[in-house]
Design a protein around this motif. Structure first.
Motif, PDB file in Angstrom:
ATOM      1  N   ARG A 149       0.746  -1.050   0.199  1.00 48.99           N
ATOM      2  CA  ARG A 149       0.035   0.194  -0.316  1.00 48.99           C
ATOM      3  C   ARG A 149       0.749   1.073   0.389  1.00 48.99           C
ATOM      4  NH1 ARG A 149      -3.821  -0.138   4.689  1.00 48.99           N
ATOM      5  NH2 ARG A 149      -4.666   1.849   3.961  1.00 48.99           N
ATOM      6  N   ARG A 150       1.916   1.188   0.662  1.00 50.43           N
ATOM      7  CA  ARG A 150       3.124   2.123   0.188  1.00 50.43           C
ATOM      8  C   ARG A 150       3.301   2.370  -1.037  1.00 50.43           C
ATOM      9  NH1 ARG A 150       5.553   0.575   6.215  1.00 50.43           N
ATOM     10  NH2 ARG A 150       3.937   0.887   7.529  1.00 50.43           N
ATOM     11  N   CYS A 151       4.229   1.415  -1.015  1.00 51.91           N
ATOM     12  CA  CYS A 151       4.354   1.634  -2.620  1.00 51.91           C
ATOM     13  C   CYS A 151       3.756   2.109  -4.052  1.00 51.91           C
ATOM     14  CB  CYS A 151       4.685  -0.013  -3.000  1.00 51.91           C
ATOM     15  SG  CYS A 151       6.348   0.062  -2.452  1.00 51.91           S
ATOM     16  N   LEU A 152       2.209   2.066  -3.562  1.00 58.50           N
ATOM     17  CA  LEU A 152       1.210   2.172  -4.452  1.00 58.50           C
ATOM     18  C   LEU A 152       0.881   3.643  -4.018  1.00 58.50           C
ATOM     19  CD1 LEU A 152      -1.505  -0.462  -4.697  1.00 58.50           C
ATOM     20  CD2 LEU A 152       0.445  -0.191  -6.497  1.00 58.50           C
ATOM     21  N   ALA A 153       0.875   4.122  -3.102  1.00 57.47           N
ATOM     22  CA  ALA A 153       0.688   5.118  -2.258  1.00 57.47           C
ATOM     23  C   ALA A 153       1.442   6.259  -2.876  1.00 57.47           C
ATOM     24  CB  ALA A 153       0.238   5.755  -0.629  1.00 57.47           C
ATOM     25  N   ALA A 154       3.225   6.176  -3.023  1.00 62.33           N
ATOM     26  CA  ALA A 154       3.887   6.789  -3.695  1.00 62.33           C
ATOM     27  C   ALA A 154       4.078   6.794  -4.917  1.00 62.33           C
ATOM     28  CB  ALA A 154       5.344   6.099  -3.235  1.00 62.33           C
ATOM     29  N   ARG A 155       3.881   5.889  -4.974  1.00 65.08           N
ATOM     30  CA  ARG A 155       2.898   6.296  -6.709  1.00 65.08           C
ATOM     31  C   ARG A 155       1.827   6.536  -7.367  1.00 65.08           C
ATOM     32  NH1 ARG A 155       4.672   3.551 -11.068  1.00 65.08           N
ATOM     33  NH2 ARG A 155       3.015   3.244 -13.483  1.00 65.08           N
ATOM     34  N   ASP A 156       1.007   7.288  -6.678  1.00 60.19           N
ATOM     35  CA  ASP A 156       0.031   8.219  -7.136  1.00 60.19           C
ATOM     36  C   ASP A 156       0.866   9.444  -7.122  1.00 60.19           C
ATOM     37  OD1 ASP A 156      -1.907   6.186  -6.951  1.00 60.19           O
ATOM     38  OD2 ASP A 156      -2.594   6.353  -4.417  1.00 60.19           O
ATOM     39  N   VAL A 157       1.408   9.748  -5.947  1.00 61.01           N
ATOM     40  CA  VAL A 157       2.380  11.134  -5.969  1.00 61.01           C
ATOM     41  C   VAL A 157       2.823  11.518  -7.892  1.00 61.01           C
ATOM     42  CG1 VAL A 157       4.345  12.502  -4.701  1.00 61.01           C
ATOM     43  CG2 VAL A 157       2.844  11.460  -3.898  1.00 61.01           C
ATOM     44  N   MET A 158       3.674   9.803  -7.936  1.00 65.25           N
ATOM     45  CA  MET A 158       4.392  10.135  -8.850  1.00 65.25           C
ATOM     46  C   MET A 158       3.696  10.545  -9.937  1.00 65.25           C
ATOM     47  SD  MET A 158       8.034   9.724  -8.409  1.00 65.25           S
ATOM     48  CE  MET A 158       8.737  10.311  -6.756  1.00 65.25           C
ATOM     49  N   HIS A 216       2.780  13.672 -10.583  1.00 57.72           N
ATOM     50  CA  HIS A 216       4.459  14.949 -10.644  1.00 57.72           C
ATOM     51  C   HIS A 216       4.561  13.513 -11.772  1.00 57.72           C
ATOM     52  CE1 HIS A 216       3.268  17.743  -8.081  1.00 57.72           C
ATOM     53  NE2 HIS A 216       3.372  16.691  -6.618  1.00 57.72           N
ATOM     54  N   PRO A 217       4.672  13.312 -13.394  1.00 59.80           N
ATOM     55  CA  PRO A 217       5.418  12.718 -13.872  1.00 59.80           C
ATOM     56  C   PRO A 217       6.467  13.145 -14.090  1.00 59.80           C
ATOM     57  CG  PRO A 217       3.410  13.545 -15.041  1.00 59.80           C
ATOM     58  CD  PRO A 217       3.285  13.929 -13.437  1.00 59.80           C
ATOM     59  N   TRP A 218       7.156  13.940 -14.274  1.00 59.81           N
ATOM     60  CA  TRP A 218       8.646  14.463 -14.267  1.00 59.81           C
ATOM     61  C   TRP A 218       9.200  13.756 -13.019  1.00 59.81           C
ATOM     62  CZ3 TRP A 218       9.795  17.058  -9.630  1.00 59.81           C
ATOM     63  CH2 TRP A 218       9.178  17.367  -9.223  1.00 59.81           C
ATOM     64  N   ALA A 219       8.828  13.460 -12.219  1.00 64.77           N
ATOM     65  CA  ALA A 219       9.483  13.645 -10.790  1.00 64.77           C
ATOM     66  C   ALA A 219       9.958  11.808 -11.172  1.00 64.77           C
ATOM     67  CB  ALA A 219       9.125  13.170  -9.131  1.00 64.77           C
ATOM     68  N   PHE A 265       7.779   4.403  -8.842  1.00 63.67           N
ATOM     69  CA  PHE A 265       8.474   3.792  -9.671  1.00 63.67           C
ATOM     70  C   PHE A 265       8.563   2.693 -10.169  1.00 63.67           C
ATOM     71  CE2 PHE A 265      11.554   6.678  -8.771  1.00 63.67           C
ATOM     72  CZ  PHE A 265      12.651   6.960  -9.478  1.00 63.67           C
ATOM     73  N   SER A 266       9.088   2.428 -11.968  1.00 59.17           N
ATOM     74  CA  SER A 266      10.676   1.095 -12.190  1.00 59.17           C
ATOM     75  C   SER A 266      10.798   1.897 -12.955  1.00 59.17           C
ATOM     76  CB  SER A 266       9.409  -0.022 -12.016  1.00 59.17           C
ATOM     77  OG  SER A 266       8.695  -0.043 -13.284  1.00 59.17           O
ATOM     78  N   ARG A 267      11.991   1.353 -13.555  1.00 59.54           N
ATOM     79  CA  ARG A 267      12.875   2.212 -14.473  1.00 59.54           C
ATOM     80  C   ARG A 267      12.880   1.465 -15.046  1.00 59.54           C
ATOM     81  NH1 ARG A 267      11.772   6.951 -15.157  1.00 59.54           N
ATOM     82  NH2 ARG A 267      13.638   7.053 -16.199  1.00 59.54           N
ATOM     83  N   GLU A 268      13.014   1.308 -16.683  1.00 53.54           N
ATOM     84  CA  GLU A 268      13.348   0.474 -17.632  1.00 53.54           C
ATOM     85  C   GLU A 268      14.489   0.818 -17.882  1.00 53.54           C
ATOM     86  OE1 GLU A 268      12.087  -2.567 -19.382  1.00 53.54           O
ATOM     87  OE2 GLU A 268      10.653  -1.788 -17.598  1.00 53.54           O
ATOM     88  N   LEU A 269      15.890  -0.133 -18.145  1.00 52.89           N
ATOM     89  CA  LEU A 269      17.391  -0.151 -18.156  1.00 52.89           C
ATOM     90  C   LEU A 269      17.292   1.355 -19.642  1.00 52.89           C
ATOM     91  CD1 LEU A 269      20.243  -0.399 -17.951  1.00 52.89           C
ATOM     92  CD2 LEU A 269      19.803  -2.702 -19.318  1.00 52.89           C
ATOM     93  N   PHE A 270      16.616   0.615 -20.370  1.00 55.84           N
ATOM     94  CA  PHE A 270      16.472   1.838 -22.078  1.00 55.84           C
ATOM     95  C   PHE A 270      15.441   2.469 -22.276  1.00 55.84           C
ATOM     96  CE2 PHE A 270      19.878  -2.395 -22.667  1.00 55.84           C
ATOM     97  CZ  PHE A 270      21.142  -0.898 -22.862  1.00 55.84           C
ATOM     98  N   ASP A 327      -3.701   3.326 -18.587  1.00 56.05           N
ATOM     99  CA  ASP A 327      -3.770   3.639 -17.225  1.00 56.05           C
ATOM    100  C   ASP A 327      -3.079   3.367 -16.024  1.00 56.05           C
ATOM    101  OD1 ASP A 327      -6.295   4.120 -18.173  1.00 56.05           O
ATOM    102  OD2 ASP A 327      -7.150   1.987 -16.935  1.00 56.05           O
ATOM    103  N   GLY A 328      -2.311   4.978 -15.582  1.00 57.90           N
ATOM    104  CA  GLY A 328      -1.163   4.538 -14.240  1.00 57.90           C
ATOM    105  C   GLY A 328       0.176   5.082 -14.891  1.00 57.90           C
ATOM    106  N   ALA A 329       0.092   4.651 -16.303  1.00 51.38           N
ATOM    107  CA  ALA A 329       1.562   4.255 -16.975  1.00 51.38           C
ATOM    108  C   ALA A 329       2.330   6.050 -16.681  1.00 51.38           C
ATOM    109  CB  ALA A 329       1.327   4.372 -18.150  1.00 51.38           C
ATOM    110  N   LEU A 330       3.577   5.741 -15.830  1.00 53.59           N
ATOM    111  CA  LEU A 330       4.275   6.717 -16.405  1.00 53.59           C
ATOM    112  C   LEU A 330       5.535   6.155 -17.132  1.00 53.59           C
ATOM    113  CD1 LEU A 330       5.424   6.758 -12.405  1.00 53.59           C
ATOM    114  CD2 LEU A 330       4.157   8.821 -13.214  1.00 53.59           C
ATOM    115  N   SER A 331       5.298   5.000 -18.136  1.00 49.92           N
ATOM    116  CA  SER A 331       6.191   4.921 -19.261  1.00 49.92           C
ATOM    117  C   SER A 331       5.868   4.675 -19.969  1.00 49.92           C
ATOM    118  CB  SER A 331       7.178   5.085 -18.667  1.00 49.92           C
ATOM    119  OG  SER A 331       7.867   3.625 -18.437  1.00 49.92           O
ATOM    120  N   VAL A 332       6.211   4.233 -21.306  1.00 51.13           N
ATOM    121  CA  VAL A 332       5.439   3.019 -22.014  1.00 51.13           C
ATOM    122  C   VAL A 332       5.045   1.496 -20.983  1.00 51.13           C
ATOM    123  CG1 VAL A 332       5.855   1.675 -23.884  1.00 51.13           C
ATOM    124  CG2 VAL A 332       6.551   3.606 -24.171  1.00 51.13           C
ATOM    125  N   CYS A 333       6.359   0.898 -20.558  1.00 50.23           N
ATOM    126  CA  CYS A 333       6.698  -0.125 -19.499  1.00 50.23           C
ATOM    127  C   CYS A 333       5.842  -0.231 -18.252  1.00 50.23           C
ATOM    128  CB  CYS A 333       7.659  -1.290 -20.090  1.00 50.23           C
ATOM    129  SG  CYS A 333       8.117  -1.666 -21.015  1.00 50.23           S
TER     130      CYS A 333
END
Length: 233
Positions: free
Chosen positions: A95-104, A107-110, A159-164, A200-206
């Motif tokens: 739930r904390r990770c999903l609450a953090a995601r709501d913040v991101m 602020h999609p630049w974050a 958030f999670s980060r893709e390598l490329f 829905d709820g996308a910060l990037s492609v993946c």
């Protein structure tokens, strides 16, 4: 004798003193509205109705301003996570990770800015402190808690980060690249043709919410198996 006319009220920006908090808040608003590239000292000063040089009393450089933006995003993450509790450790962390995601998502630049920092912003430490406390209460030893921090990585911050990571909005594949993939990488070509990314709820492609939750649940399940194994060893 007629009374002297009342002086016209000053605009709010003239009455409110400039501060670091106001500078950062203005920069956040600009980034939210127009993207991180729009955040310049001149633009922030214009929005605060002051001279650009006045900002340097509160943030010494553009890089310092961007670092302050990253720290502010993580402060909001820490604040959101602080209010999340649950008697079951993995539910609390999830739930904390999903609450953090709501913040991101606000602020999609974050995510990109946070990932680009070369030192840990001060606001990130309460997030880790809360996690380690929750894990300790659930029976994790310090070694497994340390591994959990690394396993969860940026998911703790929403958030999670893709390598490329592709840049820009145009994600249409190059026909030459597509032809090469079709011919030489048939398994990837088949998968790419059959899988549709959610929006829905996308910060990037993946980095969609569905992908985020799937990965998060895998990590939490694995950590719980290790916790149980160590407790019975």
């Amino acid at each position: 004798m007629p009374s002297s006319p009342a002086s016209s009220p000053q605009p709010p920006h003239a009455r409110e003193a400039l501060s670091r908090e106001r500078v950062v808040a203005a920069a956040v608003a600009i980034a939210d509205a127009d993207g991180l590239a729009a955040v310049t000292m001149r633009r922030v000063a214009a929005d605060l109705h002051c001279e650009a040089m006045s900002l340097y009393h509160h943030v010494p450089s553009k890089d310092a301003l961007l670092a302050a933006l990253a720290d502010e995003a993580l402060r909001q993450v820490a604040e959101a996570a602080a209010h999340v509790t649950d008697p079951t450790w993995d539910v609390a962390v999830r739930r904390r990770c999903l609450a953090a995601r709501d913040v991101m998502l606000r602020h999609p630049w974050a995510p990109g800015l946070v990932a680009a920092q070369t030192t840990s912003p001060p606001s990130v430490w309460p997030v880790y402190e809360q996690l380690v406390g929750t894990l300790a209460d659930a029976g994790f030893d310090d070694d497994l808690a340390h591994r959990a921090i690394h396993a969860l990585g940026s998911m703790l911050l929403g958030f999670s980060r893709e390598l490329f990571e592709p840049e820009g909005d145009d994600l249409t594949p190059d026909p030459t690249t597509t032809a090469h993939v079709d011919e030489h990488l048939p398994n990837l070509a088949r998968m790419a043709a059959s899988v549709v990314h959610e929006t829905d709820g996308a910060l990037s492609v993946c980095d969609t919410r569905a992908e985020f939750e799937f990965t998060l649940d895998l990590i939490l399940g694995g950590l719980d198996r290790h916790r149980l194994a160590r407790s019975t060893a």
